[in-house]
Design a protein around this motif. Structure first.
Motif, PDB file in Angstrom:
ATOM      1  N   LEU A  91       0.877  -1.172  -0.057  1.00 25.10           N
ATOM      2  CA  LEU A  91       0.056  -0.004  -0.059  1.00 25.10           C
ATOM      3  C   LEU A  91       0.901   1.222  -0.142  1.00 25.10           C
ATOM      4  O   LEU A  91       0.615   2.131  -0.658  1.00 25.10           O
ATOM      5  CB  LEU A  91      -0.686   0.022   1.361  1.00 25.10           C
ATOM      6  CG  LEU A  91      -2.002  -1.428   1.294  1.00 25.10           C
ATOM      7  CD1 LEU A  91      -2.827  -1.293   2.474  1.00 25.10           C
ATOM      8  CD2 LEU A  91      -3.065  -0.928   0.236  1.00 25.10           C
ATOM      9  N   ALA A  92       2.036   1.034   0.795  1.00 25.95           N
ATOM     10  CA  ALA A  92       2.997   2.446   0.767  1.00 25.95           C
ATOM     11  C   ALA A  92       3.364   2.575  -0.506  1.00 25.95           C
ATOM     12  O   ALA A  92       3.554   3.818  -0.774  1.00 25.95           O
ATOM     13  CB  ALA A  92       3.960   2.143   1.871  1.00 25.95           C
ATOM     14  N   TRP A  93       3.834   1.577  -1.337  1.00 28.22           N
ATOM     15  CA  TRP A  93       4.414   1.741  -2.590  1.00 28.22           C
ATOM     16  C   TRP A  93       3.363   2.362  -3.635  1.00 28.22           C
ATOM     17  O   TRP A  93       3.813   2.981  -4.492  1.00 28.22           O
ATOM     18  CB  TRP A  93       4.955   0.321  -3.285  1.00 28.22           C
ATOM     19  CG  TRP A  93       6.458   0.187  -2.621  1.00 28.22           C
ATOM     20  CD1 TRP A  93       6.746  -0.716  -1.747  1.00 28.22           C
ATOM     21  CD2 TRP A  93       7.604   0.803  -2.955  1.00 28.22           C
ATOM     22  NE1 TRP A  93       8.181  -0.353  -1.483  1.00 28.22           N
ATOM     23  CE2 TRP A  93       8.426   0.227  -2.489  1.00 28.22           C
ATOM     24  CE3 TRP A  93       7.680   1.910  -4.027  1.00 28.22           C
ATOM     25  CZ2 TRP A  93       9.936   0.775  -2.646  1.00 28.22           C
ATOM     26  CZ3 TRP A  93       9.159   2.347  -3.877  1.00 28.22           C
ATOM     27  CH2 TRP A  93      10.137   1.892  -3.433  1.00 28.22           C
ATOM     28  N   THR A  94       2.031   1.843  -3.263  1.00 20.45           N
ATOM     29  CA  THR A  94       1.158   2.456  -4.137  1.00 20.45           C
ATOM     30  C   THR A  94       0.982   3.961  -4.018  1.00 20.45           C
ATOM     31  O   THR A  94       0.844   4.746  -4.860  1.00 20.45           O
ATOM     32  CB  THR A  94      -0.295   1.443  -3.860  1.00 20.45           C
ATOM     33  OG1 THR A  94      -0.085   0.099  -4.135  1.00 20.45           O
ATOM     34  CG2 THR A  94      -1.507   2.086  -4.764  1.00 20.45           C
ATOM     35  N   GLU A  95       0.894   4.331  -2.799  1.00 24.80           N
ATOM     36  CA  GLU A  95       1.060   5.803  -2.282  1.00 24.80           C
ATOM     37  C   GLU A  95       2.059   6.425  -3.007  1.00 24.80           C
ATOM     38  O   GLU A  95       1.670   7.659  -3.406  1.00 24.80           O
ATOM     39  CB  GLU A  95       0.932   5.911  -0.643  1.00 24.80           C
ATOM     40  CG  GLU A  95       0.600   7.145  -0.038  1.00 24.80           C
ATOM     41  CD  GLU A  95       0.660   7.321   1.371  1.00 24.80           C
ATOM     42  OE1 GLU A  95      -0.075   8.249   1.620  1.00 24.80           O
ATOM     43  OE2 GLU A  95       1.280   6.619   1.867  1.00 24.80           O
ATOM     44  N   ILE A  96       3.123   5.973  -3.137  1.00 22.89           N
ATOM     45  CA  ILE A  96       4.348   6.612  -3.456  1.00 22.89           C
ATOM     46  C   ILE A  96       4.130   6.609  -5.259  1.00 22.89           C
ATOM     47  O   ILE A  96       4.119   7.887  -5.657  1.00 22.89           O
ATOM     48  CB  ILE A  96       5.575   5.784  -3.610  1.00 22.89           C
ATOM     49  CG1 ILE A  96       6.145   6.041  -2.082  1.00 22.89           C
ATOM     50  CG2 ILE A  96       6.765   6.029  -4.400  1.00 22.89           C
ATOM     51  CD1 ILE A  96       7.255   4.911  -1.572  1.00 22.89           C
ATOM     52  N   LEU A  97       3.479   5.759  -5.824  1.00 23.03           N
ATOM     53  CA  LEU A  97       3.385   5.621  -7.230  1.00 23.03           C
ATOM     54  C   LEU A  97       2.262   6.765  -7.483  1.00 23.03           C
ATOM     55  O   LEU A  97       2.443   7.773  -8.593  1.00 23.03           O
ATOM     56  CB  LEU A  97       2.854   4.331  -7.764  1.00 23.03           C
ATOM     57  CG  LEU A  97       2.516   4.272  -9.232  1.00 23.03           C
ATOM     58  CD1 LEU A  97       3.628   4.536  -9.979  1.00 23.03           C
ATOM     59  CD2 LEU A  97       1.976   3.076  -9.393  1.00 23.03           C
ATOM     60  N   LEU A  98       1.163   6.790  -6.737  1.00 20.96           N
ATOM     61  CA  LEU A  98      -0.117   7.642  -7.012  1.00 20.96           C
ATOM     62  C   LEU A  98       0.411   9.290  -6.684  1.00 20.96           C
ATOM     63  O   LEU A  98       0.013  10.157  -7.829  1.00 20.96           O
ATOM     64  CB  LEU A  98      -1.053   7.442  -6.084  1.00 20.96           C
ATOM     65  CG  LEU A  98      -1.897   6.183  -6.347  1.00 20.96           C
ATOM     66  CD1 LEU A  98      -2.956   5.781  -5.548  1.00 20.96           C
ATOM     67  CD2 LEU A  98      -2.587   6.642  -7.911  1.00 20.96           C
ATOM     68  N   SER A  99       1.237   9.590  -5.760  1.00 21.00           N
ATOM     69  CA  SER A  99       1.599  10.746  -5.314  1.00 21.00           C
ATOM     70  C   SER A  99       2.758  11.265  -6.612  1.00 21.00           C
ATOM     71  O   SER A  99       2.745  12.674  -6.799  1.00 21.00           O
ATOM     72  CB  SER A  99       2.209  10.869  -4.035  1.00 21.00           C
ATOM     73  OG  SER A  99       3.504   9.997  -3.982  1.00 21.00           O
ATOM     74  N   VAL A 100       3.663  10.440  -6.972  1.00 23.03           N
ATOM     75  CA  VAL A 100       4.643  10.933  -7.868  1.00 23.03           C
ATOM     76  C   VAL A 100       3.657  11.222  -9.407  1.00 23.03           C
ATOM     77  O   VAL A 100       3.839  12.205  -9.878  1.00 23.03           O
ATOM     78  CB  VAL A 100       5.596   9.696  -8.055  1.00 23.03           C
ATOM     79  CG1 VAL A 100       6.673  10.178  -9.499  1.00 23.03           C
ATOM     80  CG2 VAL A 100       6.563   9.981  -7.057  1.00 23.03           C
ATOM     81  N   LEU A 101       2.813  10.351  -9.599  1.00 29.14           N
ATOM     82  CA  LEU A 101       1.878  10.518 -10.761  1.00 29.14           C
ATOM     83  C   LEU A 101       1.275  11.785 -10.798  1.00 29.14           C
ATOM     84  O   LEU A 101       1.204  12.789 -11.579  1.00 29.14           O
ATOM     85  CB  LEU A 101       1.149   9.626 -10.946  1.00 29.14           C
ATOM     86  CG  LEU A 101      -0.061   9.620 -12.197  1.00 29.14           C
ATOM     87  CD1 LEU A 101       0.774   9.565 -13.543  1.00 29.14           C
ATOM     88  CD2 LEU A 101      -0.864   8.603 -12.100  1.00 29.14           C
ATOM     89  N   PHE A 102       0.705  12.313  -9.354  1.00 28.97           N
ATOM     90  CA  PHE A 102       0.005  13.263  -9.283  1.00 28.97           C
ATOM     91  C   PHE A 102       0.846  14.724  -9.420  1.00 28.97           C
ATOM     92  O   PHE A 102       0.664  15.540  -9.919  1.00 28.97           O
ATOM     93  CB  PHE A 102      -0.715  13.495  -8.227  1.00 28.97           C
ATOM     94  CG  PHE A 102      -1.514  14.908  -7.914  1.00 28.97           C
ATOM     95  CD1 PHE A 102      -2.688  14.990  -8.498  1.00 28.97           C
ATOM     96  CD2 PHE A 102      -0.987  15.822  -7.054  1.00 28.97           C
ATOM     97  CE1 PHE A 102      -3.373  16.277  -8.208  1.00 28.97           C
ATOM     98  CE2 PHE A 102      -1.730  16.915  -6.812  1.00 28.97           C
ATOM     99  CZ  PHE A 102      -2.762  17.118  -7.634  1.00 28.97           C
ATOM    100  N   PHE A 103       1.976  14.580  -8.655  1.00 29.19           N
ATOM    101  CA  PHE A 103       3.016  15.510  -8.644  1.00 29.19           C
ATOM    102  C   PHE A 103       3.394  15.998 -10.359  1.00 29.19           C
ATOM    103  O   PHE A 103       3.324  17.122 -10.664  1.00 29.19           O
ATOM    104  CB  PHE A 103       4.102  15.310  -7.761  1.00 29.19           C
ATOM    105  CG  PHE A 103       5.070  16.574  -7.665  1.00 29.19           C
ATOM    106  CD1 PHE A 103       4.933  17.407  -6.856  1.00 29.19           C
ATOM    107  CD2 PHE A 103       6.472  16.303  -8.544  1.00 29.19           C
ATOM    108  CE1 PHE A 103       5.794  18.208  -6.931  1.00 29.19           C
ATOM    109  CE2 PHE A 103       7.323  17.490  -8.364  1.00 29.19           C
ATOM    110  CZ  PHE A 103       6.868  18.467  -7.683  1.00 29.19           C
TER     111      PHE A 103
END
Length: 125
Positions: A91-103
């Motif tokens: 879940l943490a890796w998913t959060e990283i991926l989504l936050s980088v995509l949003f940024f």
């Protein structure tokens, strides 16, 4: 005519922001809460609601400040990916991926929706 970069960056930002909200809620309520039965940590999704309507409507200023907000979620994901195991790490890796995509999407949208770019686009046409 909307340039492709604006269309795709807006779509990427919208999908990743909604995904981050769903992830934060699901993570702390159902999938891997800190305590059984859920924890109040699901409230971390509340700040993500502030830019939601501005992002969905394509407000440039919202993209600018929301890009800075999402860095907190990147930081949390990085810390938890480093320190947790199992489902929580995924879940943490998913959060990283989504936050980088949003940024990345927010930066691209904010850059290419500016007056300088729009003026250059109109002069080229």
């Amino acid at each position: 005519m909307i340039p492709a970069i604006l269309k795709w960056s807006r779509l990427g930002a919208s999908i990743s922001l909604v995904g981050l909200i769903v992830l934060c809620l699901g993570w702390e309520i159902f999938w891997a809460p800190l305590r059984s039965g859920g924890s109040l940590l699901f409230l971390k999704a509340l700040p993500l609601l502030a830019p939601l309507f501005g992002v969905l409507r394509g407000k440039r200023y919202t993209y600018q400040w929301a890009g800075m907000l999402v860095l907190f979620y990147f930081t949390e994901g990085t810390v938890r990916a480093w320190s947790e195991t199992g489902v929580t790490r995924m879940l943490a890796w998913t959060e990283i991926l989504l936050s980088v995509l949003f940024f990345a999407s927010a930066i691209a949208y904010a850059k290419y929706s500016g007056q300088r770019y729009q003026a250059a686009l109109q002069n080229a046409a």
